[in-house]
Design a protein around this motif. Structure first.
Motif, PDB file in Angstrom:
ATOM      1  N   PRO A  40       0.787  -1.230   0.000  1.00 25.52           N
ATOM      2  CA  PRO A  40       0.000   0.000   0.000  1.00 25.52           C
ATOM      3  C   PRO A  40       0.823   1.287   0.000  1.00 25.52           C
ATOM      4  O   PRO A  40       0.388   2.295  -0.551  1.00 25.52           O
ATOM      5  CB  PRO A  40      -0.844  -0.095   1.268  1.00 25.52           C
ATOM      6  CG  PRO A  40      -0.212  -1.137   2.109  1.00 25.52           C
ATOM      7  CD  PRO A  40       0.570  -2.018   1.196  1.00 25.52           C
ATOM      8  N   ASP A  41       1.998   1.292   0.599  1.00 29.40           N
ATOM      9  CA  ASP A  41       2.772   2.534   0.590  1.00 29.40           C
ATOM     10  C   ASP A  41       4.244   2.258   0.289  1.00 29.40           C
ATOM     11  O   ASP A  41       4.689   1.109   0.218  1.00 29.40           O
ATOM     12  CB  ASP A  41       2.619   3.304   1.909  1.00 29.40           C
ATOM     13  CG  ASP A  41       3.204   2.580   3.106  1.00 29.40           C
ATOM     14  OD1 ASP A  41       4.176   1.827   2.941  1.00 29.40           O
ATOM     15  OD2 ASP A  41       2.690   2.770   4.221  1.00 29.40           O
ATOM     16  N   LEU A  42       4.994   3.324   0.120  1.00 30.12           N
ATOM     17  CA  LEU A  42       6.392   3.219  -0.287  1.00 30.12           C
ATOM     18  C   LEU A  42       7.229   2.439   0.729  1.00 30.12           C
ATOM     19  O   LEU A  42       8.067   1.616   0.360  1.00 30.12           O
ATOM     20  CB  LEU A  42       6.972   4.624  -0.485  1.00 30.12           C
ATOM     21  CG  LEU A  42       8.376   4.702  -1.053  1.00 30.12           C
ATOM     22  CD1 LEU A  42       8.443   4.038  -2.410  1.00 30.12           C
ATOM     23  CD2 LEU A  42       8.807   6.155  -1.159  1.00 30.12           C
ATOM     24  N   GLY A  43       7.007   2.662   2.023  1.00 31.52           N
ATOM     25  CA  GLY A  43       7.757   1.951   3.064  1.00 31.52           C
ATOM     26  C   GLY A  43       7.517   0.456   3.014  1.00 31.52           C
ATOM     27  O   GLY A  43       8.453  -0.337   3.136  1.00 31.52           O
ATOM     28  N   THR A  49      10.791  -5.410  -0.853  1.00 27.72           N
ATOM     29  CA  THR A  49      11.955  -5.582  -1.733  1.00 27.72           C
ATOM     30  C   THR A  49      13.152  -6.116  -0.957  1.00 27.72           C
ATOM     31  O   THR A  49      13.855  -7.020  -1.422  1.00 27.72           O
ATOM     32  CB  THR A  49      12.314  -4.243  -2.401  1.00 27.72           C
ATOM     33  OG1 THR A  49      11.200  -3.819  -3.184  1.00 27.72           O
ATOM     34  CG2 THR A  49      13.540  -4.379  -3.291  1.00 27.72           C
ATOM     35  N   VAL A  50      13.379  -5.587   0.250  1.00 20.39           N
ATOM     36  CA  VAL A  50      14.493  -6.053   1.082  1.00 20.39           C
ATOM     37  C   VAL A  50      14.303  -7.527   1.441  1.00 20.39           C
ATOM     38  O   VAL A  50      15.246  -8.320   1.353  1.00 20.39           O
ATOM     39  CB  VAL A  50      14.632  -5.183   2.354  1.00 20.39           C
ATOM     40  CG1 VAL A  50      15.578  -5.820   3.353  1.00 20.39           C
ATOM     41  CG2 VAL A  50      15.095  -3.784   1.995  1.00 20.39           C
TER      42      VAL A  50
END
Length: 117
Positions: A40-43, A49-50
């Motif tokens: 839902p958000d960039l964080g 991804t990590v």
């Protein structure tokens, strides 16, 4: 090395191989599940991804060990198992007990770790 010892190492190698392949399969399955979902958000996307990158790194290392196990099984079949691939001396049984896919005796492994062979 006698036949009984070789069979024990073969069983250890095959069991470890099965365990690692199971982990790789589970990591890939988990990766496919998370890659289809949009965070839902960039964080959250950065964290996803990590986690995916970490999972990939683990599977690369595990695949390398599977490759080394396959080579050890091949050395068993060729009756070369337990002999250092560098100096042709016997690999210490304690080393094989700890790392059954070991290719080098302790001395040659130390040289390899230092980049001398």
């Amino acid at each position: 090395m006698n036949k009984r010892q070789l069979e024990r190492y073969r069983k250890q190698l095959l069991a470890k191989r099965d365990e690692l392949l199971g982990r790789v399969k589970a990591a890939r399955s988990s990766e496919h599940e998370t890659s289809g979902k949009e965070a839902p958000d960039l964080g959250d996307r950065a964290l996803s991804t990590v986690i995916r990158d970490l999972s990939y790194q683990l599977t690369v290392g595990e695949r390398d060990i599977v490759r080394r196990i396959d080579l050890a099984l091949d050395r068993i079949d060729k009756k070369e198992y337990g002999t250092c691939v560098e100096c042709d001396k016997k690999v210490q049984l304690g080393r094989l007990d700890a790392v059954p896919w070991a290719r080098h005796c302790i001395e040659c492994q130390e040289l390899q770790d230092r980049g001398e062979i």
